[in-house]
Design a protein around this motif. Structure first.
Motif, PDB file in Angstrom:
ATOM      1  N   GLN A  36      28.229 -18.759  68.579  1.00 58.91           N
ATOM      2  CA  GLN A  36      29.092 -20.009  69.443  1.00 58.91           C
ATOM      3  C   GLN A  36      29.955 -20.829  68.652  1.00 58.91           C
ATOM      4  N   SER A  37      29.879 -20.954  67.352  1.00 57.78           N
ATOM      5  CA  SER A  37      30.310 -21.794  66.442  1.00 57.78           C
ATOM      6  C   SER A  37      31.733 -21.179  65.974  1.00 57.78           C
ATOM      7  N   ARG A  38      31.645 -19.888  65.825  1.00 61.00           N
ATOM      8  CA  ARG A  38      33.026 -19.047  65.414  1.00 61.00           C
ATOM      9  C   ARG A  38      33.513 -18.020  66.562  1.00 61.00           C
ATOM     10  N   SER A  39      34.698 -18.150  66.653  1.00 59.12           N
ATOM     11  CA  SER A  39      35.273 -17.119  67.757  1.00 59.12           C
ATOM     12  C   SER A  39      35.691 -16.024  66.848  1.00 59.12           C
ATOM     13  N   MET A  40      36.249 -15.124  67.491  1.00 63.06           N
ATOM     14  CA  MET A  40      36.898 -13.864  66.893  1.00 63.06           C
ATOM     15  C   MET A  40      38.113 -14.224  66.283  1.00 63.06           C
ATOM     16  N   GLY A  41      39.101 -14.804  66.940  1.00 66.31           N
ATOM     17  CA  GLY A  41      40.117 -15.346  66.406  1.00 66.31           C
ATOM     18  C   GLY A  41      40.002 -16.059  65.042  1.00 66.31           C
ATOM     19  N   ASP A  42      38.861 -17.010  64.847  1.00 63.16           N
ATOM     20  CA  ASP A  42      38.642 -17.878  63.651  1.00 63.16           C
ATOM     21  C   ASP A  42      38.220 -16.701  62.341  1.00 63.16           C
ATOM     22  N   VAL A  43      37.441 -15.936  62.669  1.00 63.41           N
ATOM     23  CA  VAL A  43      37.114 -14.818  61.859  1.00 63.41           C
ATOM     24  C   VAL A  43      38.346 -14.041  61.388  1.00 63.41           C
ATOM     25  N   VAL A  44      39.256 -13.551  62.370  1.00 62.65           N
ATOM     26  CA  VAL A  44      40.293 -12.888  61.955  1.00 62.65           C
ATOM     27  C   VAL A  44      40.927 -13.784  60.816  1.00 62.65           C
ATOM     28  N   ALA A  45      41.433 -15.032  61.324  1.00 62.99           N
ATOM     29  CA  ALA A  45      42.033 -15.791  60.630  1.00 62.99           C
ATOM     30  C   ALA A  45      41.544 -15.863  59.141  1.00 62.99           C
ATOM     31  N   LEU A  46      40.401 -15.961  58.961  1.00 65.37           N
ATOM     32  CA  LEU A  46      39.673 -15.998  57.753  1.00 65.37           C
ATOM     33  C   LEU A  46      40.275 -14.988  56.552  1.00 65.37           C
ATOM     34  N   TYR A  47      40.850 -13.541  57.422  1.00 65.04           N
ATOM     35  CA  TYR A  47      41.330 -12.574  56.726  1.00 65.04           C
ATOM     36  C   TYR A  47      42.739 -12.565  56.420  1.00 65.04           C
ATOM     37  N   GLY A  48      43.437 -13.833  56.820  1.00 67.87           N
ATOM     38  CA  GLY A  48      44.891 -13.816  56.848  1.00 67.87           C
ATOM     39  C   GLY A  48      45.573 -12.984  58.012  1.00 67.87           C
ATOM     40  N   LEU A  49      44.987 -12.816  58.942  1.00 69.55           N
ATOM     41  CA  LEU A  49      45.318 -11.933  60.122  1.00 69.55           C
ATOM     42  C   LEU A  49      45.620 -12.882  61.143  1.00 69.55           C
TER      43      LEU A  49
END
Length: 166
Positions: A8-21
């Motif tokens: 609920q706190s992290r979207s898939m977009g947030d996680v992908v952004a952590l990897y610079g994508l």
């Protein structure tokens, strides 16, 4: 945080952004799981799917594949924490220890009682053996001593766990 709280706190977009994508307008990125020149991995709100290699999953699966780790490690990387089992199972651990100590105590008492019984039985065997030596063979006293001697030998075998064929 548990699994659902992390989702609920992290979207898939947030996680992908952590990897610079960064997904394009349509939500596609070049798949990091196989070599390609065109974007084929679609980023949804809570999952991903690659139309090139078929990779799919949620944020945990994405981190697992990117880092090459297990679910547990991906869970911890995303901020998850496991409850402290030592506090929850303190009562259970104490009860287990209590039962273990009681069982050990019972075994010790049973062994002590068995040792006393073996010692008493050994004394009876010696007593009947002496009676056999002193009595006239095949007299009533000798027959009674012989029968009791045989009975005590049988009990002694049972106490020591020996198999008899009598």
């Amino acid at each position: 945080m548990d699994r659902e709280e992390i989702k609920q706190s992290r979207s898939m977009g947030d996680v992908v952004a952590l990897y610079g994508l960064h997904p394009n307008r349509a939500g596609f990125i070049c798949c990091p799981f196989h070599k390609e020149k065109t974007a084929s991995l679609k980023i949804y709100k809570d999952s991903f799917y690659c139309f090139g290699c078929g990779a799919s999953g949620d944020i945990f699966k994405f981190v697992e594949r990117m880092e090459g780790v297990s679910f547990k490690d991906a869970f911890l990387l995303l901020g998850g924490d496991y409850p402290d089992k030592s506090k929850e199972s303190n009562f259970a651990r104490r009860m287990k220890q209590y039962h273990f100590e009681k069982q050990r105590e019972m075994r010790q008492k049973e062994q002590a009682a068995l040792d006393v019984k073996k010692q008493e039985n050994g004394k009876k065997i010696d007593l009947y053996r002496d009676a056999l030596k002193m009595a006239e063979p095949l007299s009533d006293a000798w027959c009674e001593a012989y029968n009791n001697y045989q009975l005590q030998l049988y009990e002694q075998c049972c106490l020591y766990g020996l198999e008899t064929r009598w």
